[in-house]
Design a protein around this motif. Structure first.
Motif, short mmCIF file in Angstrom:
data_model
loop_
_atom_site.label_atom_id
_atom_site.label_comp_id
_atom_site.label_asym_id
_atom_site.label_seq_id
_atom_site.Cartn_x
_atom_site.Cartn_y
_atom_site.Cartn_z
N GLU A 1 0.90 -1.09 0.10
CA GLU A 1 0.01 0.12 -0.04
C GLU A 1 0.81 1.22 -0.13
O GLU A 1 0.41 2.29 -0.67
N LYS A 2 2.18 0.98 0.65
CA LYS A 2 3.18 2.30 0.75
C LYS A 2 4.35 1.66 0.53
O LYS A 2 4.89 0.47 1.50
N GLU A 3 5.12 1.88 -0.07
CA GLU A 3 6.56 1.29 -0.26
C GLU A 3 7.46 1.50 0.97
O GLU A 3 7.28 2.40 1.58
N ASP A 4 8.25 0.32 1.31
CA ASP A 4 8.88 0.41 2.41
C ASP A 4 10.24 -0.34 2.17
O ASP A 4 10.57 -0.78 1.01
N ALA A 5 10.92 -0.80 3.18
CA ALA A 5 12.27 -1.28 3.04
C ALA A 5 12.25 -2.61 2.58
O ALA A 5 13.16 -3.08 2.13
N HIS A 6 11.01 -3.26 2.70
CA HIS A 6 10.91 -4.70 2.25
C HIS A 6 10.29 -5.18 0.94
O HIS A 6 10.26 -6.02 0.36
N LEU A 7 9.44 -3.84 0.43
CA LEU A 7 8.80 -4.15 -0.86
C LEU A 7 8.49 -3.04 -1.52
O LEU A 7 8.01 -1.65 -0.93
N THR A 8 8.62 -2.64 -2.67
CA THR A 8 8.62 -1.80 -3.66
C THR A 8 7.25 -1.90 -4.60
O THR A 8 6.92 -3.06 -4.73
N ARG A 9 7.15 -1.10 -5.36
CA ARG A 9 6.34 -1.23 -6.68
C ARG A 9 7.06 -1.59 -8.01
O ARG A 9 6.53 -1.57 -8.92
N LYS A 10 8.35 -1.81 -7.83
CA LYS A 10 9.04 -2.17 -9.08
C LYS A 10 8.69 -3.18 -9.92
O LYS A 10 8.91 -3.03 -11.16
N SER A 11 8.18 -4.29 -9.32
CA SER A 11 8.26 -5.51 -10.18
C SER A 11 6.77 -5.18 -10.95
O SER A 11 6.68 -5.63 -11.99
N VAL A 12 5.74 -4.47 -10.26
CA VAL A 12 4.57 -4.12 -11.27
C VAL A 12 5.18 -3.13 -12.59
O VAL A 12 4.56 -3.34 -13.57
N LYS A 13 6.01 -2.16 -11.96
CA LYS A 13 6.45 -1.42 -13.20
C LYS A 13 7.21 -2.09 -14.00
O LYS A 13 7.12 -1.94 -15.40
N PHE A 14 8.01 -3.22 -13.68
CA PHE A 14 8.54 -4.02 -14.96
C PHE A 14 7.73 -4.74 -15.66
O PHE A 14 7.71 -4.77 -16.85
#
Length: 198
Positions: free
Chosen positions: A128-141
């Motif tokens: 829901e909000k990017e943090d140290a353990h998970l970003t939204r890079k995979s969705v962007k890829f």
């Protein structure tokens, strides 16, 4: 062939430890995978072996050192879904930006087309909000690779003291004919002609 160039090749059960070395940090340090414990080499070997019964499992290697991998697997066990697969990809943390993910997915798509697969589906952990353990890079890829968002499950995974979402993305490969050609198992293909260079 230059021994230091990155190439894509089919993975085998003998690669299990090298593949696991790429995967383990994602378990230990991220919410990209919802697994809590790193699989044993034996467990991972079994996963690779089970995938290769029907589907491709590809490794990106440089001087036989595994830098990343991607594979497809069953999307739904019912026979009507034989023409759809779930995709997965992991690239070593220190190898981002080298085109490895694109080359793996491009090869995977070529093989999937040869298998008469119509749909590729990706299940992706999403914060829901990017943090140290998970970003939204995979969705962007995946968006960059032509996938589109089709659904989101909210707060369905708990890891590192945080609730995370899951999203599904899809990419249509085929034309969905009225009578699709039969699914062709990976082992029946001449794989080399479908492997993309980096």
């Amino acid at each position: 062939m230059n021994p230091d160039e990155i190439r894509i090749r089919p993975a085998t059960v003998r690669d299990a430890e090298g593949l696991l070395a790429v995967y383990a940090p994602y378990v230990e340090k991220t919410a990209i995978t919802f697994e809590y414990l790193v699989p044993t080499p034996g467990e991972f070997r079994t996963r690779v072996e089970n995938t290769l019964i029907k589907y491709p499992y590809l490794a990106a290697v440089e001087d036989e050192h595994i830098l990343g991998y991607a594979y497809t697997g069953t999307f739904n066990e019912r026979a009507a879904c034989d023409w759809s697969v779930e995709v997965s990809i992991y690239v070593a943390e220190d190898q981002a930006g080298r085109g490895i993910g694109r080359a793996l997915y491009t090869s995977l798509e070529k093989i999937s087309r040869a298998q008469n697969i119509q749909n590729l589906n990706a299940c992706i952990a999403y914060p829901e909000k990017e943090d140290a353990h998970l970003t939204r890079k995979s969705v962007k890829f995946h968006t960059h690779m032509g996938y589109r968002m089709v659904g989101e499950f909210h707060r369905c995974g708990y890891k590192f003291g945080t609730w995370y979402n899951l999203v599904w993305m899809e990419k249509m490969l085929g034309t969905h004919p009225a009578l699709p050609e039969p699914f062709i198992p990976f082992r029946e293909l001449d794989v080399e002609k479908y492997l993309s260079p980096i």
